[in-house]
Design an enzyme around this catalytic site. Structure first.
Site: not given
Ligand code: FAD
Ligand code: SIN
Length: 529
Positions: A115, A237, A283, A344, A379
């Site tokens: 990437e 993104h 990015r 993003h 990032r």
């Molecule tokens: P999340 O996975 O967002 O989980 C947050 C949780 O908190 C959810 O369950 C939500 O419902 C809950 N929540 C929020 N507020 C409250 C509240 N007030 N009360 C109760 N529950 C609450 N990163 C990579 O490293 N590689 C990738 O390939 C990648 N691709 C991505 C593609 C997309 C489309 C997106 C949107 C992001 C991507 N990212 C990627 C970023 C990455 O997915 C996130 O940064 C990461 O998954 C965050 O994980 P987390 O556990 O911190 O939060």
């Molecule tokens: C992607 O697949 O382009 C998202 C990867 C990331 O947000 O780290």
């Protein structure tokens, strides 16, 4: 009702679930999550997780790519330990049942994607559905654990704090949580409270993030008095499907990793004008380049061309993207994909130490909600799932040392005060304000900023914040109102942080201070006085 638990984990993405699995070896774990249990940013991750697993790659190279991307603001010690701790964390995911895609030529090894900003193939993935596979496996694992309870449709409203005689916060005692289905607020008392609430993409009108990403954790921590860092660094993104009905569906950077080329509508390439890595540049550079080209041409999108691969390859490597584009009438084996940038990822968040501990005792933050120092001003792709894993492990290691001696705090907690709350008969106020905040952030606090635009955004946010305050205390609390209050707080923190950084660096670009300045080579820290 007051519920007692050893660990209150707010959020069920990769950060919350991976910590829950470990914490369950110590005591009772309660996860509250505001929608269905899999609904999270994690669930939509496509590209994968960056980690050095190939003999021809090295920790030094992954560290270096991360530091270059972070534009001078990464904490080098953090980058080093996150990169070096990646392989055991990946191994743990595999043991918990995550199935990463294997190499077709070397079936003992993983297929590694590439990437933007990476000088090596090092992204483990499950085709282009990595996040869904991770959520599947972690939820299956959690379901086997007797002392983990998950409450869906439960939204945390605010943290409960113990204050000293001067009114300063000393300790977190848990949180008030709204059971959305029952329309009741409960008190959750916990030895340790963990914010794993994810990102804040919904602060912007156009975002890759699902609806849950309203920055609740940052807003709650800020209200509680915790330190918040680097909120100006919003990652856009570069490649989201441009289609009126597609709701900013992500076209993974891995598509460019497989040779996808960015082009103008005329078919001309343009990335060579901006960076030596062309379409695979970091990015921030690609997003800014696309923004510039779109503004110059007056077009609404540019194209991403992956048609040099045959259909079988594309269907196998990117099944999700292939199908989704087809739904919108785009055959990616034949047609270049229309794309435009979207908000993003938020590099800033609740400031934590090397163990995920916030500036408030017994309050931890892991995953996108936190600011660890790993990402600096930008990032590196696929470093955020990794950060969440490493930090939930570190938080566990910190807690394990003191857990046995820690008693559940017995000081009385007042029940939730509903005030004089009555049902609102005017929900249009919430909808309008929600729309205005997101539109103002998109128009005035986007990829290219200026003092004038930031001032405009701030004036609007201040007005809305005043209105919400009145509305909040006069009417019965709802999920929509909680989220509106939180995106407004986060929007304000972003604008304030932008205004403090009078330079351009990484994801923060302002036409008033286009240079990078040595005196700003430091984190932006904000907290409620
Ligand atoms: P999340 O996975 O967002 O989980 C947050 C949780 O908190 C959810 O369950 C939500 O419902 C809950 N929540 C929020 N507020 C409250 C509240 N007030 N009360 C109760 N529950 C609450 N990163 C990579 O490293 N590689 C990738 O390939 C990648 N691709 C991505 C593609 C997309 C489309 C997106 C949107 C992001 C991507 N990212 C990627 C970023 C990455 O997915 C996130 O940064 C990461 O998954 C965050 O994980 P987390 O556990 O911190 O939060
Ligand atoms: C992607 O697949 O382009 C998202 C990867 C990331 O947000 O780290």
């Amino acid at each position: 009702m007051e519920l007692k638990t050893d660990f209150l984990i707010i959020g069920s993405g990769i950060a919350g679930l991976s910590l829950a699995i470990k914490a369950s070896t110590l005591g009772s774990v309660t996860i509250v999550t505001k929608k269905e249990k899999s609904e999270s940013n994690t669930n939509y991750a496509q590209g994968g997780i960056a980690a050095v697993t190939d003999k021809t790659d090295s920790f030094e190279e992954h560290i270096n790519d991360t530091l270059i991307c972070g534009a001078g603001l990464c904490h080098k010690d953090v980058v080093e330990f996150v990169v070096k701790e990646a392989p055991p964390r990946i191994q743990e995911l595999v043991e918990w049942g995550v199935e990463f895609t294997k190499s077709e030529t070397l079936p003992q090894s993983y297929d590694l994607g590439q990437e933007g900003g990476h000088h090596h193939r090092r992204i483990l993935h499950a085709k282009d559905l990595t996040g869904r596979e991770i959520e599947r496996a972690l939820h299956e694992k959690v379901a086997q654990l007797k002392n983990v309870q998950i409450y869906e449709n439960h939204i945390a409203i605010d943290l409960i704090l113990q204050k000293d005689a001067t009114g300063s916060t000393v300790n977190c005692l848990g949180a008030y949580v709204l059971d959305i289905d029952e329309d009741t607020v409960h008190t959750y008392r916990a030895k340790y409270t963990i914010l794993s609430t994810g990102g804040a993409g919904k602060v912007y009108l156009i975002t890759t993030n699902p609806d849950i990403a309203t920055g609740d954790g940052v807003a709650m921590a800020y209200r509680a008095g915790a330190k918040i860092a680097n909120m100006e660094f919003i990652q856009f993104h570069p490649t989201c499907l441009f289609h009126p009905d597609a709701k900013a569906f992500l076209i993974s950077e891995a598509v460019r990793g497989e040779g996808g080329i960015l082009k103008l509508k005329s078919g001309a390439t343009f990335m060579e004008k901006y960076h030596a890595m062309k379409s695979l540049a970091p990015r921030d550079i690609v997003a800014k380049a696309i923004d510039t080209e779109i503004k110059q041409s007056g077009d609404e999108f540019v194209l991403l061309d992956i048609t040099h691969h045959n259909r079988d390859f594309l269907k196998n490597r990117f099944p999700n993207i292939y199908e989704k584009c087809l739904e919108f009438g785009i055959d990616i084996a034949v047609d270049p994909i229309p794309i435009a940038p979207a908000a993003h990822y938020i590099c800033g968040g609740v400031a934590v130490d090397h163990w995920g501990k916030t500036s408030i005792d017994n309050l931890f933050a892991c995953g996108e909600v936190s600011c660890t120092g790993l990402h600096g001003a930008n990032r590196l792709a696929s470093n955020s799932l990794l950060e969440a894993l490493v930090y939930s492990h570190r938080a566990f290691n910190k807690i394990v040392k003191s857990f046995r001696q820690t008693e559940l705090n017995a000081i009385p907690i007042p029940p939730w005060d509903p005030g004089g709350a009555v049902e609102s008969d005017d929900s249009i106020v919430v909808t309008n304000n929600w729309d205005e905040i997101r539109r103002s952030m998109w128009n005035y606090v986007g990829i290219v900023r200026s003092d004038k635009r930031l001032e405009r955004a701030e004036r609007r946010i201040n007005l809305i914040q005043k209105e919400i305050k009145e509305y909040y205390w006069n009417y019965r609390i709802t999920k929509d109102l909680i989220e509106l209050r939180n995106i407004t707080t986060v929007a304000k923190l972003i604008v304030q942080s932008c205004r403090l950084r009078k330079e351009s660096r990484g994801l923060h670009y302002t036409i008033d201070y286009p240079e990078t300045r040595k005196e700003f080579e430091k984190d932006t820290i904000i907290f409620k006085e």
